[in-house]
Design an enzyme around this catalytic site. Structure first.
Site, PDB file in Angstrom:
ATOM      1  N   ARG A   1      18.589 -29.627   8.406  1.00 22.32           N
ATOM      2  CA  ARG A   1      19.252 -28.725   9.347  1.00 22.32           C
ATOM      3  C   ARG A   1      20.778 -28.798   9.250  1.00 22.32           C
ATOM      4  O   ARG A   1      21.476 -28.616  10.246  1.00 22.32           O
ATOM      5  CB  ARG A   1      18.807 -29.000  10.784  1.00 22.32           C
ATOM      6  CG  ARG A   1      17.306 -28.882  10.994  1.00 22.32           C
ATOM      7  CD  ARG A   1      16.784 -27.502  10.637  1.00 22.32           C
ATOM      8  NE  ARG A   1      15.536 -27.220  11.308  1.00 22.32           N
ATOM      9  CZ  ARG A   1      15.460 -26.556  12.458  1.00 22.32           C
ATOM     10  NH1 ARG A   1      16.511 -26.075  13.038  1.00 22.32           N
ATOM     11  NH2 ARG A   1      14.290 -26.354  13.011  1.00 22.32           N
TER      12      ARG A   1
ATOM     13  N   ARG B   1      22.978 -24.785  13.099  1.00 25.60           N
ATOM     14  CA  ARG B   1      23.054 -25.830  14.105  1.00 25.60           C
ATOM     15  C   ARG B   1      24.480 -26.133  14.548  1.00 25.60           C
ATOM     16  O   ARG B   1      25.053 -25.385  15.286  1.00 25.60           O
ATOM     17  CB  ARG B   1      22.377 -27.105  13.596  1.00 25.60           C
ATOM     18  CG  ARG B   1      20.868 -27.008  13.551  1.00 25.60           C
ATOM     19  CD  ARG B   1      20.318 -27.211  14.940  1.00 25.60           C
ATOM     20  NE  ARG B   1      18.894 -26.990  15.042  1.00 25.60           N
ATOM     21  CZ  ARG B   1      18.011 -27.945  15.312  1.00 25.60           C
ATOM     22  NH1 ARG B   1      18.386 -29.183  15.464  1.00 25.60           N
ATOM     23  NH2 ARG B   1      16.756 -27.644  15.458  1.00 25.60           N
TER      24      ARG B   1
ATOM     25  N   ARG C   1      26.819 -15.779  12.576  1.00 27.88           N
ATOM     26  CA  ARG C   1      25.518 -15.373  13.119  1.00 27.88           C
ATOM     27  C   ARG C   1      25.639 -14.500  14.368  1.00 27.88           C
ATOM     28  O   ARG C   1      24.641 -13.971  14.841  1.00 27.88           O
ATOM     29  CB  ARG C   1      24.708 -16.627  13.485  1.00 27.88           C
ATOM     30  CG  ARG C   1      23.841 -17.219  12.387  1.00 27.88           C
ATOM     31  CD  ARG C   1      22.563 -16.417  12.125  1.00 27.88           C
ATOM     32  NE  ARG C   1      21.924 -15.946  13.335  1.00 27.88           N
ATOM     33  CZ  ARG C   1      21.138 -16.666  14.134  1.00 27.88           C
ATOM     34  NH1 ARG C   1      20.857 -17.894  13.820  1.00 27.88           N
ATOM     35  NH2 ARG C   1      20.615 -16.155  15.226  1.00 27.88           N
TER      36      ARG C   1
ATOM     37  N   ASP D   1      13.688 -20.149   7.276  1.00 27.01           N
ATOM     38  CA  ASP D   1      12.903 -20.870   8.277  1.00 27.01           C
ATOM     39  C   ASP D   1      11.474 -20.984   7.765  1.00 27.01           C
ATOM     40  O   ASP D   1      11.030 -20.164   6.952  1.00 27.01           O
ATOM     41  CB  ASP D   1      12.922 -20.173   9.638  1.00 27.01           C
ATOM     42  CG  ASP D   1      12.366 -21.092  10.726  1.00 27.01           C
ATOM     43  OD1 ASP D   1      13.116 -21.936  11.239  1.00 27.01           O
ATOM     44  OD2 ASP D   1      11.158 -20.990  11.037  1.00 27.01           O
TER      45      ASP D   1
ATOM     46  N   TYR E   1       2.004 -23.657  14.832  1.00 26.27           N
ATOM     47  CA  TYR E   1       2.679 -22.500  15.452  1.00 26.27           C
ATOM     48  C   TYR E   1       1.740 -21.309  15.587  1.00 26.27           C
ATOM     49  O   TYR E   1       1.732 -20.610  16.599  1.00 26.27           O
ATOM     50  CB  TYR E   1       3.918 -22.102  14.644  1.00 26.27           C
ATOM     51  CG  TYR E   1       5.063 -23.069  14.826  1.00 26.27           C
ATOM     52  CD1 TYR E   1       5.755 -23.132  16.030  1.00 26.27           C
ATOM     53  CD2 TYR E   1       5.431 -23.940  13.819  1.00 26.27           C
ATOM     54  CE1 TYR E   1       6.787 -24.035  16.215  1.00 26.27           C
ATOM     55  CE2 TYR E   1       6.469 -24.844  13.987  1.00 26.27           C
ATOM     56  CZ  TYR E   1       7.141 -24.888  15.192  1.00 26.27           C
ATOM     57  OH  TYR E   1       8.159 -25.790  15.384  1.00 26.27           O
TER      58      TYR E   1
HETATM   59  O1  1CP Z   1      19.866 -26.363   7.461  1.00 23.17           O
HETATM   60  C1  1CP Z   1      18.675 -26.263   7.176  1.00 23.17           C
HETATM   61  O2  1CP Z   1      17.911 -27.243   7.213  1.00 23.17           O
HETATM   62  C2  1CP Z   1      18.141 -24.930   6.701  1.00 23.17           C
HETATM   63  C3  1CP Z   1      17.630 -24.078   7.721  1.00 23.17           C
HETATM   64  C4  1CP Z   1      16.330 -24.341   8.445  1.00 23.17           C
HETATM   65  C5  1CP Z   1      15.225 -25.154   8.135  1.00 23.17           C
HETATM   66  C6  1CP Z   1      15.048 -26.124   6.994  1.00 23.17           C
HETATM   67  C7  1CP Z   1      16.020 -23.645   9.633  1.00 23.17           C
HETATM   68  C8  1CP Z   1      16.913 -22.684  10.299  1.00 23.17           C
HETATM   69  N1  1CP Z   1      14.736 -23.978   9.995  1.00 23.17           N
HETATM   70  C9  1CP Z   1      14.226 -24.913   9.112  1.00 23.17           C
HETATM   71  C10 1CP Z   1      12.888 -25.510   9.088  1.00 23.17           C
HETATM   72  C11 1CP Z   1      12.092 -25.532  10.328  1.00 23.17           C
HETATM   73  N2  1CP Z   1      11.889 -24.525  11.246  1.00 23.17           N
HETATM   74  C12 1CP Z   1      11.279 -26.619  10.720  1.00 23.17           C
HETATM   75  C13 1CP Z   1      11.156 -27.896   9.939  1.00 23.17           C
HETATM   76  C14 1CP Z   1      12.327 -28.776  10.149  1.00 23.17           C
HETATM   77  C15 1CP Z   1      12.356 -29.529  11.444  1.00 23.17           C
HETATM   78  O3  1CP Z   1      11.373 -30.224  11.762  1.00 23.17           O
HETATM   79  O4  1CP Z   1      13.384 -29.460  12.127  1.00 23.17           O
HETATM   80  C16 1CP Z   1      10.637 -26.284  11.911  1.00 23.17           C
HETATM   81  C17 1CP Z   1       9.681 -27.123  12.713  1.00 23.17           C
HETATM   82  C18 1CP Z   1      11.026 -24.956  12.232  1.00 23.17           C
HETATM   83  C19 1CP Z   1      10.585 -24.141  13.368  1.00 23.17           C
HETATM   84  C20 1CP Z   1      11.740 -23.752  14.202  1.00 23.17           C
HETATM   85  N3  1CP Z   1      12.566 -22.723  13.876  1.00 23.17           N
HETATM   86  C21 1CP Z   1      12.233 -24.370  15.351  1.00 23.17           C
HETATM   87  C22 1CP Z   1      11.624 -25.595  16.047  1.00 23.17           C
HETATM   88  C23 1CP Z   1      10.905 -25.188  17.298  1.00 23.17           C
HETATM   89  C24 1CP Z   1      10.041 -26.309  17.857  1.00 23.17           C
HETATM   90  O5  1CP Z   1       8.816 -26.262  17.671  1.00 23.17           O
HETATM   91  O6  1CP Z   1      10.603 -27.240  18.466  1.00 23.17           O
HETATM   92  C25 1CP Z   1      13.380 -23.670  15.760  1.00 23.17           C
HETATM   93  C26 1CP Z   1      14.250 -23.917  16.944  1.00 23.17           C
HETATM   94  C27 1CP Z   1      13.590 -22.629  14.788  1.00 23.17           C
HETATM   95  C28 1CP Z   1      14.706 -21.655  14.721  1.00 23.17           C
HETATM   96  C29 1CP Z   1      15.738 -21.985  13.731  1.00 23.17           C
HETATM   97  N4  1CP Z   1      15.513 -22.215  12.386  1.00 23.17           N
HETATM   98  C30 1CP Z   1      16.694 -22.444  11.739  1.00 23.17           C
HETATM   99  C31 1CP Z   1      17.737 -22.343  12.721  1.00 23.17           C
HETATM  100  C32 1CP Z   1      19.214 -22.485  12.438  1.00 23.17           C
HETATM  101  C33 1CP Z   1      17.117 -22.074  13.962  1.00 23.17           C
HETATM  102  C34 1CP Z   1      17.810 -21.895  15.303  1.00 23.17           C
HETATM  103  C35 1CP Z   1      17.735 -20.478  15.744  1.00 23.17           C
HETATM  104  C36 1CP Z   1      19.041 -19.780  15.844  1.00 23.17           C
HETATM  105  O7  1CP Z   1      20.093 -20.209  15.328  1.00 23.17           O
HETATM  106  O8  1CP Z   1      18.989 -18.698  16.485  1.00 23.17           O
END
Ligand code: 1CP
Length: 358
Positions: free
Chosen positions: A41, A45, A54, A90, A165
């Site tokens: 991440r 973030r 964004r 994602d 999910y």
């Molecule tokens: O920087 C990076 O790592 C690249 C971007 C990335 C990655 C690798 C994003 C962007 N998502 C992910 C993978 C991801 N998505 C995982 C595996 C990693 C982890 O465990 O953290 C998971 C579980 C998700 C699902 C997801 N997508 C969540 C988690 C929700 C939960 O169940 O708690 C969330 C909040 C997202 C949205 C998301 N994905 C990525 C970003 C920057 C965001 C935030 C949304 C936004 O900015 O509006």
């Protein structure tokens, strides 16, 4: 080619400078000039420049704009000098691409309108083709042109975490609907995981063929399972994913949270590198995983809120435990927390590089 066939000679021509990078060398358990560092991440973030680009663009829409994906992927490389970039996307992007009615809600995560719980629902999970995700191929082409000798990590969600999910309909603490399906209808569960393995394999192949130098399979929530259930109900599908991309010769990383009891079995799924959260020290993790694999991890992401001295001390502990490993990629034990001070991340990269310079 079907999603489970192992390709033999279709790997992307390897950029030689990338192949000699500290990150890929550590993944291959070769000697390194310094311990490589990247952060799960790291893109998005905590970065103000991320929030800026964004603004007004929904998460899933941003993943489909190659110029924006390229910019966001490069931001942490420019700022922190990490040893690898991770593709901005994602884990639910391939599901969206095959027509699943999902969205990523700000502050919540992926939400699915109609959860997948019956055999009839399975029909909505068709195979993914490269034509479903042209923006991924295009963005990776742009990125490899910009990244120079820095490797790009592609990624996908593992079958269990994607299933959680889809079956729950969104993020879940207890995964009760997911487990109900797994225990209550093992055949439907196995078929669901097989479909997800095929989609995940296809998504990883698109990224590798476009130029990703390594891939990470995120099984973030698999730590919710006991080892016996992991081995019976999840391992076969994850193993298919790793086998399907074995022929490309790119390092394959496998990561989950709360997997202390599962580390050996995770290794059995076939990855070259096993990611470890902060709960198990890396020397103990190496004993559990067994020989022949590099490890990735494992500073607690919350430590970064503690001030420079405490961060340096905890970093020292991680590096000390990593001393005897066959290969070590420094990372956090899970993703960067949103309120992390970006300067703490920049300092951490420099500190690890300095302390491990050989
Ligand atoms: O920087 C990076 O790592 C690249 C971007 C990335 C990655 C690798 C994003 C962007 N998502 C992910 C993978 C991801 N998505 C995982 C595996 C990693 C982890 O465990 O953290 C998971 C579980 C998700 C699902 C997801 N997508 C969540 C988690 C929700 C939960 O169940 O708690 C969330 C909040 C997202 C949205 C998301 N994905 C990525 C970003 C920057 C965001 C935030 C949304 C936004 O900015 O509006």
């Amino acid at each position: 080619m079907s999603a489970n066939e192992i390709p033999t000679d279709r790997s992307t021509p390897a950029r030689p400078d990338v192949q000699q990078s500290a990150f890929l060398r550590a993944c291959r358990r070769e000697p390194v000039p310094h311990t490589p560092v990247w952060f799960m991440r790291q893109a998005g973030r905590s970065l103000p420049e991320y929030r800026k680009v964004r603004e007004g663009i929904a998460m899933l829409d941003s993943c489909m704009q190659p110029d924006l994906v390229t910019e966001i992927t490069l931001q942490p490389v420019r700022r922190h000098h990490v040893d690898a970039a991770i593709f901005f996307s994602d884990i639910v992007v391939p599901l969206k691409a095959i027509g699943i009615d999902l969205d990523i809600k700000p502050g919540v995560g992926p939400v699915i309108e109609r959860p997948i719980r019956s055999r009839a629902d399975l029909d909505r999970l068709r195979e993914l083709t490269p034509e479903d995700v042209p923006y991924v191929t295009e963005a990776i082409g742009l990125l490899t042109a910009e990244l120079g000798a820095t490797p790009l990590i592609g990624f996908a969600g593992a079958p269990f975490t994607l299933a959680s999910y889809l079956v729950e309909g969104g993020p879940s603490r207890n995964h009760e609907h997911t487990k109900a399906l797994m225990y209550g209808d093992p055949q439907l569960w196995a078929d669901l995981l097989d479909r997800l393995a095929a989609i995940t394999s296809a998504f990883l192949k698109v990224q590798i063929e476009a130029g990703a130098s390594a891939v990470q399979l995120f099984d973030s929530w698999v730590g919710a399972l006991a080892p016996v259930d992991y081995r019976r109900s999840v391992l076969p599908a994850s193993r298919k994913v790793f086998a399907s991309v074995a022929g490309y010769g790119v390092p394959r990383i496998h990561f989950g949270v709360g997997t202390g009891e599962l580390l050996h079995d995770l290794g059995e799924a076939g990855a070259d590198v096993v990611g470890v959260d902060w709960r198990v020290p890396l020397d103990e993790a190496a004993r559990r995983v067994g020989p022949g694999k590099a490890l990735q991890g494992n500073l607690d992401p919350a430590v970064l809120f503690a001030g420079a001295e405490a961060v340096a001390a905890k970093t020292g502990e991680v590096l000390e435990a990593a001393r005897g490993l066959e290969g070590h990629v420094f990372n956090l034990g899970h993703g960067v927390l949103p309120d992390t001070d970006p300067d703490a991340l920049t300092r951490l990269v420099a500190d690890v590089h300095e302390r491990t310079a050989r």
